[in-house]
Motif scaffolding. Structure first.
Motif, PDB file in Angstrom:
ATOM      1  N   LEU A 278       0.843  -1.196   0.000  1.00 45.97           N
ATOM      2  CA  LEU A 278       0.000   0.000   0.000  1.00 45.97           C
ATOM      3  C   LEU A 278       0.877   1.243   0.000  1.00 45.97           C
ATOM      4  O   LEU A 278       1.751   1.393   0.867  1.00 45.97           O
ATOM      5  CB  LEU A 278      -0.892   0.067   1.252  1.00 45.97           C
ATOM      6  CG  LEU A 278      -1.922  -1.041   1.451  1.00 45.97           C
ATOM      7  CD1 LEU A 278      -1.295  -2.209   2.207  1.00 45.97           C
ATOM      8  CD2 LEU A 278      -3.119  -0.519   2.233  1.00 45.97           C
ATOM      9  N   VAL A 366      -2.107  -1.531  -3.572  1.00 41.84           N
ATOM     10  CA  VAL A 366      -3.168  -0.556  -3.309  1.00 41.84           C
ATOM     11  C   VAL A 366      -2.567   0.822  -3.566  1.00 41.84           C
ATOM     12  O   VAL A 366      -1.648   1.239  -2.870  1.00 41.84           O
ATOM     13  CB  VAL A 366      -3.699  -0.664  -1.863  1.00 41.84           C
ATOM     14  CG1 VAL A 366      -4.735   0.425  -1.598  1.00 41.84           C
ATOM     15  CG2 VAL A 366      -4.308  -2.045  -1.624  1.00 41.84           C
ATOM     16  N   ALA A 385      -5.257  -2.177  -6.807  1.00 40.67           N
ATOM     17  CA  ALA A 385      -6.571  -1.818  -6.262  1.00 40.67           C
ATOM     18  C   ALA A 385      -6.583  -0.291  -6.188  1.00 40.67           C
ATOM     19  O   ALA A 385      -5.748   0.311  -5.514  1.00 40.67           O
ATOM     20  CB  ALA A 385      -6.778  -2.426  -4.878  1.00 40.67           C
ATOM     21  N   TRP A 387      -7.352   3.458  -5.398  1.00 40.88           N
ATOM     22  CA  TRP A 387      -7.851   4.366  -4.373  1.00 40.88           C
ATOM     23  C   TRP A 387      -7.312   5.765  -4.708  1.00 40.88           C
ATOM     24  O   TRP A 387      -6.389   6.268  -4.084  1.00 40.88           O
ATOM     25  CB  TRP A 387      -7.375   3.918  -2.991  1.00 40.88           C
ATOM     26  CG  TRP A 387      -7.948   4.691  -1.842  1.00 40.88           C
ATOM     27  CD1 TRP A 387      -8.501   5.940  -1.872  1.00 40.88           C
ATOM     28  CD2 TRP A 387      -8.012   4.260  -0.473  1.00 40.88           C
ATOM     29  NE1 TRP A 387      -8.896   6.321  -0.615  1.00 40.88           N
ATOM     30  CE2 TRP A 387      -8.613   5.309   0.268  1.00 40.88           C
ATOM     31  CE3 TRP A 387      -7.619   3.109   0.188  1.00 40.88           C
ATOM     32  CZ2 TRP A 387      -8.816   5.226   1.639  1.00 40.88           C
ATOM     33  CZ3 TRP A 387      -7.816   3.025   1.553  1.00 40.88           C
ATOM     34  CH2 TRP A 387      -8.419   4.069   2.270  1.00 40.88           C
ATOM     35  N   ILE A 410     -11.136   0.032  -4.997  1.00 43.13           N
ATOM     36  CA  ILE A 410     -11.482   0.239  -3.586  1.00 43.13           C
ATOM     37  C   ILE A 410     -12.554   1.330  -3.558  1.00 43.13           C
ATOM     38  O   ILE A 410     -13.645   1.115  -3.071  1.00 43.13           O
ATOM     39  CB  ILE A 410     -10.251   0.575  -2.735  1.00 43.13           C
ATOM     40  CG1 ILE A 410      -9.440  -0.717  -2.542  1.00 43.13           C
ATOM     41  CG2 ILE A 410     -10.668   1.163  -1.380  1.00 43.13           C
ATOM     42  CD1 ILE A 410      -8.258  -0.631  -1.643  1.00 43.13           C
ATOM     43  N   ILE A 432     -12.387  -1.652   2.577  1.00 46.39           N
ATOM     44  CA  ILE A 432     -10.952  -1.853   2.339  1.00 46.39           C
ATOM     45  C   ILE A 432     -10.635  -3.344   2.341  1.00 46.39           C
ATOM     46  O   ILE A 432      -9.904  -3.836   1.469  1.00 46.39           O
ATOM     47  CB  ILE A 432     -10.118  -1.087   3.393  1.00 46.39           C
ATOM     48  CG1 ILE A 432     -10.327   0.425   3.211  1.00 46.39           C
ATOM     49  CG2 ILE A 432      -8.640  -1.446   3.290  1.00 46.39           C
ATOM     50  CD1 ILE A 432      -9.940   1.265   4.409  1.00 46.39           C
ATOM     51  N   GLY A 435     -11.805  -4.807  -0.936  1.00 47.72           N
ATOM     52  CA  GLY A 435     -10.913  -4.438  -2.037  1.00 47.72           C
ATOM     53  C   GLY A 435      -9.610  -5.219  -2.012  1.00 47.72           C
ATOM     54  O   GLY A 435      -9.134  -5.685  -3.059  1.00 47.72           O
ATOM     55  N   VAL A 436      -9.048  -5.388  -0.821  1.00 47.98           N
ATOM     56  CA  VAL A 436      -7.777  -6.125  -0.698  1.00 47.98           C
ATOM     57  C   VAL A 436      -7.985  -7.588  -1.083  1.00 47.98           C
ATOM     58  O   VAL A 436      -7.179  -8.193  -1.798  1.00 47.98           O
ATOM     59  CB  VAL A 436      -7.203  -5.984   0.732  1.00 47.98           C
ATOM     60  CG1 VAL A 436      -6.059  -6.974   0.958  1.00 47.98           C
ATOM     61  CG2 VAL A 436      -6.721  -4.554   0.975  1.00 47.98           C
ATOM     62  N   LEU A 439      -8.337  -7.930  -4.821  1.00 50.84           N
ATOM     63  CA  LEU A 439      -7.036  -7.738  -5.460  1.00 50.84           C
ATOM     64  C   LEU A 439      -6.182  -8.994  -5.350  1.00 50.84           C
ATOM     65  O   LEU A 439      -5.610  -9.468  -6.339  1.00 50.84           O
ATOM     66  CB  LEU A 439      -6.320  -6.558  -4.791  1.00 50.84           C
ATOM     67  CG  LEU A 439      -4.885  -6.269  -5.229  1.00 50.84           C
ATOM     68  CD1 LEU A 439      -4.852  -5.787  -6.676  1.00 50.84           C
ATOM     69  CD2 LEU A 439      -4.249  -5.213  -4.318  1.00 50.84           C
TER      70      LEU A 439
END
Length: 483
Positions: A278, A366, A385, A387, A410, A432, A435-436, A439
């Motif tokens: 991330l 991310v 992902a 964001w 996300i 979150i 989304g993770v 992914l």
């Protein structure tokens, strides 16, 4: 072509400078008659930029850097500070270019001033180029579709008399030549929906049309639809010469080298293709409430993670935000989080991003969807992902997910304005976590498609590749327009 000198003027800030310098390296490596002078504007002292410039100056003898004097910004224009700074630098640029011209005229061996290559935000310098009778070119640090969007919105306003700010909060979908799919209006970049800033961005596109060409950090195989949309002849020629990436370690310092080793060691200890990384770019950070939700979402996902957690800049600071590293991340993370995740996660500050994306233990990214980060993720074949935070990042996220099919969402329409505390628009831990998981569990078909594009990105730069060929065309066009 006789010896030619190009003046490059990048926007202040490391993210634009890195890719602009890489383009300059490509040019001088390709043609020994070219030399390049960078004129560097500064919002504030930045040791990272200083180290980077010193490193490049030492290794490339036909690229040199000149610092422009630092003017005091206008405190009455905090929101437009960045742009007023560039406008105010015109007389400094004129002074430095006059010196270059005098030098060239006094020495027959000196290269001739042949043109300006301007960052997308430095269009006021077109006026200076015109005074010296040389052509201007734009270097666009974002993609071809992003350029198409700018031209589309400007034409919508100037020719069809539509006010783009009316799309704010609208459910409208926009059909534009640079995209294969309609774009939800809510994904337009924030400045295009802002009455104060919109005139400036329309002005950029108008001035782009005055230039002799636009060099774009993309490659034909990635954005063929957008690049084809410029072939109608009503815009300057475009030259897709990317992906232009800073993969070496110019300006590394010992402290960063130690951090790099520590991160590499941790990644080496993780199973193959098991880690989610991330990172939200050089200007991305969140308020405490959002940080806690990210932490909970990661913990609930159960996936291994490497998280570049940055501290927001102090409120009231002028200019674009510059996050810093936390002295103690425990201050903002949920109680006990670091202890509970000690075996599966690592919190870092500054991140050696290309090293991380290249590591075989990294499976997903991310990201804020800055264009450099998207190109790096494609180069290394790591899905994203999305964001997005600000600028054109919502549009980039749309490109990545809808147009290219290379990632998951996300929250594609998330927007964070500079200098906000980051708490007004909090994404929940549940979103979150979802989304993770999406992914990390991305289907093999999408991963294979991304891997294929990764191979094409590398081939584009090789001899005979599409970007190699476009760079050659740019040099030829430059020779054709020599003063």
């Amino acid at each position: 072509m006789k010896k030619a000198e190009l003046v490059f003027i990048p926007t202040p800030g490391i993210s634009h400078l890195l890719s602009t310098v890489e383009v300059a390296k490509l040019l001088v490596d390709r043609d020994e008659r070219l030399s390049i002078t960078f004129l560097i504007m500064k919002l504030r002292p930045d040791p990272k930029i200083e180290r980077f410039i010193n490193s490049v100056s030492t290794s490339c003898n036909r690229i040199r850097f000149i610092d422009l004097p630092q003017d005091e910004p206008d405190p009455n224009q905090p929101n437009m500070l960045f742009f007023s700074l560039i406008e105010a630098q015109k007389h400094h640029v004129k002074d430095e270019v006059s010196k270059l011209v005098c030098q060239s005229e006094s020495s027959p061996d000196s290269p001739t001033l042949s043109g300006f290559v301007l960052d997308m935000f430095c269009t006021p310098m077109i006026d200076v180029a015109n005074e010296f009778g040389v052509p201007s070119y734009i270097f666009l640090t974002s993609g071809a579709a992003s350029l198409g969007l700018q031209f589309y919105v400007q034409a919508l306003h100037d020719e069809q008399k539509v006010d783009p700010t009316e799309f704010k909060g609208s459910d409208a979908e926009l059909v534009m030549p640079c995209l294969a799919n309609p774009l939800p209006a809510k994904l337009l970049p924030s400045p295009m929906l802002n009455k104060e800033r919109m005139p400036f961005f329309l002005g950029l596109a108008r001035r782009f049309r005055e230039t002799k060409g636009i060099i774009i950090n993309t490659f034909e195989e990635l954005e063929s639809h957008a690049i084809d949309s410029f072939s109608k002849g009503n815009t300057p020629p475009v030259y897709p010469v990317g992906p232009v990436l800073n993969l070496n370690r110019d300006g590394d310092r010992d402290e960063e080298s130690d951090k790099r080793k520590d991160i590499k060691q941790w990644l080496d200890d993780q199973p193959l293709s098991s880690v989610v990384y991330l990172c939200f770019g050089s200007m991305g950070s969140f308020g405490v409430d959002q940080v806690k939700e990210i932490a909970c979402g990661l913990e609930q996902s159960g996936h291994r993670f490497l998280w570049s957690l940055r501290k927001p800049p102090p409120e009231g600071k002028m200019g674009p935000p510059t996050p810093s590293d936390y002295t103690n991340p425990r201050d903002v993370l949920p109680e006990g989080f670091l202890d509970r995740t000690a075996n599966i996660g690592k919190i870092i500050g500054w991140a050696p991003q290309t090293d991380i994306l290249a590591h075989p233990s990294v499976r997903g990214f991310v990201s804020h969807c800055g264009w450099n980060s998207i190109l790096e993720s494609i180069w290394f074949g790591v899905p994203i992902a999305a964001w997005p935070l600000y600028a054109e990042q919502q549009f980039n996220a749309f490109m990545l997910i809808v147009e290219l099919g290379f990632g998951v969402e996300i929250k594609m329409d998330y927007k964070s304005e500079f200098h906000s505390d980051g708490n007004e628009n909090v994404i929940s831990a549940g979103e979150i976590e979802r989304g993770v998981r999406c992914l990390m569990e991305l289907c093999d078909e999408k991963r294979e498609k991304l891997k294929e594009m990764s191979g094409k990105s590398r081939k584009a730069l090789e001899i005979g590749g599409s970007s190699f060929t476009w760079l050659g065309r740019f040099i030829q066009d430059l020779a054709d327009h020599l003063p």
